[in-house]
Scaffold this active site. Structure first.
Site, PDB file in Angstrom:
ATOM      1  N   ASP A  64       0.739  -1.177   0.083  1.00 39.16           N
ATOM      2  CA  ASP A  64      -0.064   0.042  -0.008  1.00 39.16           C
ATOM      3  C   ASP A  64       0.692   1.051  -0.030  1.00 39.16           C
ATOM      4  O   ASP A  64       1.913   1.142   0.525  1.00 39.16           O
ATOM      5  CB  ASP A  64      -0.887  -0.066   1.075  1.00 39.16           C
ATOM      6  CG  ASP A  64      -2.175   0.899   0.918  1.00 39.16           C
ATOM      7  OD1 ASP A  64      -3.092   0.485   0.772  1.00 39.16           O
ATOM      8  OD2 ASP A  64      -1.960   2.025   1.067  1.00 39.16           O
TER       9      ASP A  64
ATOM     10  N   PHE B 250     -32.351 -10.152  -0.498  1.00 42.38           N
ATOM     11  CA  PHE B 250     -32.378  -8.803  -1.179  1.00 42.38           C
ATOM     12  C   PHE B 250     -33.863  -8.375  -1.320  1.00 42.38           C
ATOM     13  O   PHE B 250     -33.772  -7.526  -2.240  1.00 42.38           O
ATOM     14  CB  PHE B 250     -31.261  -8.546  -2.376  1.00 42.38           C
ATOM     15  CG  PHE B 250     -29.942  -8.580  -1.672  1.00 42.38           C
ATOM     16  CD1 PHE B 250     -29.120  -9.568  -1.127  1.00 42.38           C
ATOM     17  CD2 PHE B 250     -29.383  -7.235  -1.598  1.00 42.38           C
ATOM     18  CE1 PHE B 250     -28.127  -9.508  -0.591  1.00 42.38           C
ATOM     19  CE2 PHE B 250     -28.110  -7.183  -1.123  1.00 42.38           C
ATOM     20  CZ  PHE B 250     -27.416  -7.991  -0.619  1.00 42.38           C
TER      21      PHE B 250
ATOM     22  N   CYS C 192     -20.474   0.704  -1.996  1.00 43.09           N
ATOM     23  CA  CYS C 192     -20.642  -0.107  -3.551  1.00 43.09           C
ATOM     24  C   CYS C 192     -21.815   0.172  -4.047  1.00 43.09           C
ATOM     25  O   CYS C 192     -21.783   0.564  -5.488  1.00 43.09           O
ATOM     26  CB  CYS C 192     -20.423  -1.621  -3.224  1.00 43.09           C
ATOM     27  SG  CYS C 192     -18.806  -1.941  -2.660  1.00 43.09           S
TER      28      CYS C 192
ATOM     29  N   LYS D  50     -25.369  -0.715   7.369  1.00 43.57           N
ATOM     30  CA  LYS D  50     -25.917  -2.037   7.781  1.00 43.57           C
ATOM     31  C   LYS D  50     -25.200  -2.104   8.959  1.00 43.57           C
ATOM     32  O   LYS D  50     -24.216  -1.794   9.283  1.00 43.57           O
ATOM     33  CB  LYS D  50     -25.541  -2.982   6.615  1.00 43.57           C
ATOM     34  CG  LYS D  50     -24.316  -3.221   6.297  1.00 43.57           C
ATOM     35  CD  LYS D  50     -24.347  -4.288   5.052  1.00 43.57           C
ATOM     36  CE  LYS D  50     -22.717  -5.059   5.082  1.00 43.57           C
ATOM     37  NZ  LYS D  50     -22.646  -5.962   4.044  1.00 43.57           N
TER      38      LYS D  50
HETATM   39  C1  UDX Z   1     -22.473  -5.252  -1.592  1.00 47.86           C
HETATM   40  C2  UDX Z   1     -22.736  -6.638  -2.577  1.00 47.86           C
HETATM   41  O1  UDX Z   1     -23.733  -7.416  -1.445  1.00 47.86           O
HETATM   42  C3  UDX Z   1     -21.445  -7.131  -2.852  1.00 47.86           C
HETATM   43  O2  UDX Z   1     -21.655  -8.516  -3.357  1.00 47.86           O
HETATM   44  C4  UDX Z   1     -20.500  -6.164  -3.444  1.00 47.86           C
HETATM   45  O3  UDX Z   1     -19.212  -6.862  -3.749  1.00 47.86           O
HETATM   46  C5  UDX Z   1     -20.392  -5.016  -2.741  1.00 47.86           C
HETATM   47  O4  UDX Z   1     -21.657  -4.399  -2.577  1.00 47.86           O
HETATM   48  P1  UDX Z   1     -22.265  -4.412   0.761  1.00 47.86           P
HETATM   49  O5  UDX Z   1     -22.127  -3.158   0.249  1.00 47.86           O
HETATM   50  O6  UDX Z   1     -21.334  -4.689   1.769  1.00 47.86           O
HETATM   51  O7  UDX Z   1     -22.046  -5.336  -0.546  1.00 47.86           O
HETATM   52  O8  UDX Z   1     -23.776  -4.548   1.494  1.00 47.86           O
HETATM   53  P2  UDX Z   1     -24.984  -5.536   1.357  1.00 47.86           P
HETATM   54  O9  UDX Z   1     -24.960  -6.332   2.361  1.00 47.86           O
HETATM   55  O10 UDX Z   1     -25.203  -5.866  -0.130  1.00 47.86           O
HETATM   56  O11 UDX Z   1     -25.803  -4.258   1.659  1.00 47.86           O
HETATM   57  C6  UDX Z   1     -26.071  -3.123   0.911  1.00 47.86           C
HETATM   58  C7  UDX Z   1     -27.142  -2.146   1.383  1.00 47.86           C
HETATM   59  O12 UDX Z   1     -28.504  -2.672   1.158  1.00 47.86           O
HETATM   60  C8  UDX Z   1     -27.425  -2.149   3.122  1.00 47.86           C
HETATM   61  O13 UDX Z   1     -27.475  -0.815   3.104  1.00 47.86           O
HETATM   62  C9  UDX Z   1     -28.506  -2.850   3.217  1.00 47.86           C
HETATM   63  O14 UDX Z   1     -29.005  -2.291   4.539  1.00 47.86           O
HETATM   64  C10 UDX Z   1     -29.150  -2.736   2.105  1.00 47.86           C
HETATM   65  N1  UDX Z   1     -30.237  -3.839   1.856  1.00 47.86           N
HETATM   66  C11 UDX Z   1     -29.569  -5.091   1.661  1.00 47.86           C
HETATM   67  C12 UDX Z   1     -31.611  -3.846   2.112  1.00 47.86           C
HETATM   68  O15 UDX Z   1     -32.075  -2.645   2.336  1.00 47.86           O
HETATM   69  N2  UDX Z   1     -32.380  -4.963   1.982  1.00 47.86           N
HETATM   70  C13 UDX Z   1     -31.785  -5.989   1.193  1.00 47.86           C
HETATM   71  O16 UDX Z   1     -32.887  -7.055   1.436  1.00 47.86           O
HETATM   72  C14 UDX Z   1     -30.701  -6.334   1.539  1.00 47.86           C
END
Ligand code: UDX
Length: 436
Positions: free
Chosen positions: A30, A244, A255, A315
């Protein structure tokens, strides 16, 4: 044989730790001296469950010297950030700097494996760049996107649904796939452009499922239906799948919002409209306002009301507040004259400067006119205890994550007169009584 990882962020460190745990000899680079010093001292610059144990249990070296890494490693994973740049476009400057540094130190036959999320055509363009910087350069560029979720990234890396490798030569792709020989999952070889676009397509689809559920939840609210029942009904169709589909305050994090904006930019660049992605983002941007309108319905007037926001991270199990809907809701409330107190079990700093920060759940609830759940941290289940609920001045809960089951709230309301509202789940009049 050593594999090198460039970028000691969460993707880089998880990749390093997981490969090391499966027997690969790993070196991590890094540019940040501070990060490398922390890692060499046995510390971690990020919070990710399970990572510390894996990192300390295996031999991984950390360096600020890119020359050392390039000279020792045949496989070099690029795990640098690709933040949102102007007009939503993915900013590839860290990636480009890494490629320039690598070409400077080697003319050997090596693999540059891009894990960072990048637009289709990037691996090809980086290969062209490497040839233009040094005509003897023999680097082969591969796309190998990751699908890690913060909070479960170690598990996601070790037990993925699939591994994708994009290569313009099948033999090169096979060689990179052999690094994953201990992984037992489908392994898909494809072109680099397909692999690069697949990552955006996967994230966009998942985000679209969430926005779809939020859209149906707002209809369910008005039509007297329950999103819980609808989720169970449609999710049990194997073609749809149950994951989801959880309605709530919307998606945040580093992301989904960034990748969907990048996807729109990719669409514009290629002259292709992407209305499903546009609407997924637009619906999501409106979700914090939907939570605020539920708070308003409960309190009528927001001026000088003290409102406790429970949960700041996007989250649970992370301290990341990037694009967190909790921050938007807090700002909305402050703009309408409310006093906001923020509480999160993990987030140490205050991302909303005009708001106060509570030291504990109980302290944040004290004197508050309402509690708004913005992250479904298990700790907030304490609100189901009458003692904890009674700490609130007015027993009003706005559940922006549907973390409580309606039956639990109905039980509780037999002991304490309360007001409860959530997303897409209409309630019996007794639970929305105004006399709390
Ligand atoms: C996401 C993707 O899941 C992952 O595959 C990618 O590589 C990076 O982006 P991440 O951002 O860590 O991962 O979180 P994730 O668990 O997917 O949740 C994303 C957001 O969606 C959170 O704010 C969560 O609260 C929200 N969410 C998720 C919902 O509101 N409802 C759901 O059913 C699932």
């Amino acid at each position: 044989m050593k594999a090198g990882i460039i970028g000691a962020g969460y993707v880089g460190l998880v990749t390093a730790a997981c490969f090391a745990s499966r027997g690969l000899d790993i070196m991590v680079h890094d540019t940040s001296k501070e990060k490398i010093a922390t890692l060499n001292a046995g510390g971690l610059p990020i919070f990710e469950p399970g990572l510390e144990k894996l990192l300390t249990g295996h031999t991984i070296s950390f360096t600020n010297c890119v020359k050392e890494l390039v000279e020792t490693c045949r496989y070099i994973f690029l795990c640098v950030g690709t933040p949102q740049g102007a007009d939503g476009e993915a900013d590839l400057s860290y990636l480009q700097s890494a490629v320039e540094a690598i070409c400077h130190y080697t003319e050997a036959d090596k693999y540059i494996i891009i894990k960072s999320t990048v637009p289709p055509g990037t691996a090809r363009r980086m290969e062209e760049l490497s040839r233009s910087l040094n005509k003897n350069c023999k680097l082969t560029f591969i796309s190998n996107p990751e699908f890690l979720r913060q909070g479960s990234a170690v598990h996601d890396f070790l037990y993925p649904d699939r591994i994708i490798v994009g290569s313009d030569k099948p033999l090169s792709g096979e060689e990179v796939l052999s690094l994953y020989e201990k992984w037992d999952c489908p392994k898909l070889l494809m072109s680099r452009e397909s692999a690069e676009l697949a990552k955006y397509a996967a994230n966009s689809f998942l985000a679209m499922k969430i926005s779809y559920s939020n859209m149906i939840a707002s209809l369910a609210d008005r039509a007297g239906a329950s999103i819980d029942d609808i989720q169970a009904a449609i999710g049990s169709d194997s073609r749809i799948g149950k994951d989801f589909l959880k309605a709530g305050a919307g998606f945040g994090g580093s992301c989904f919002p960034k990748d969907l904006n990048a996807m729109l930019h990719i669409g514009r660049k290629h002259g292709t409209e992407l209305p499903l992605i546009e609407n997924t983002l637009a619906l999501n941007e409106n979700q914090p306002a939907a939570v605020v309108s539920k708070i308003k319905a409960a309190l009528k007037e927001l001026t000088d009301k003290r409102i406790a926001i429970l949960g700041l991270s996007f989250k649970p199990m992370t301290d990341d507040v990037r694009c967190s809907p909790a921050v938007s809701v807090a700002e909305h409330l402050l703009n309408e004259g409310a006093k906001v107190i923020l509480y999160d079990p993990l987030v140490r700093h205050n991302p909303v400067h005009r708001a106060a920060k509570g030291a504990s759940l109980k302290e944040s609830l004290k004197q508050s006119d309402a509690a708004v759940i913005m992250t479904d941290w298990p700790e907030f289940r304490q609100l189901l205890q009458p003692d904890m609920l009674n700490t609130l001045k007015r027993k009003i809960i706005i559940d922006g994550r549907n973390m409580f089951r309606i039956e639990e709230i109905e039980m509780l309301s037999k002991e304490v007169s309360m007001y409860y509202a959530s997303i897409g789940r209409p309630l019996h009049d007794s639970l929305t009584a105004k006399s709390v």
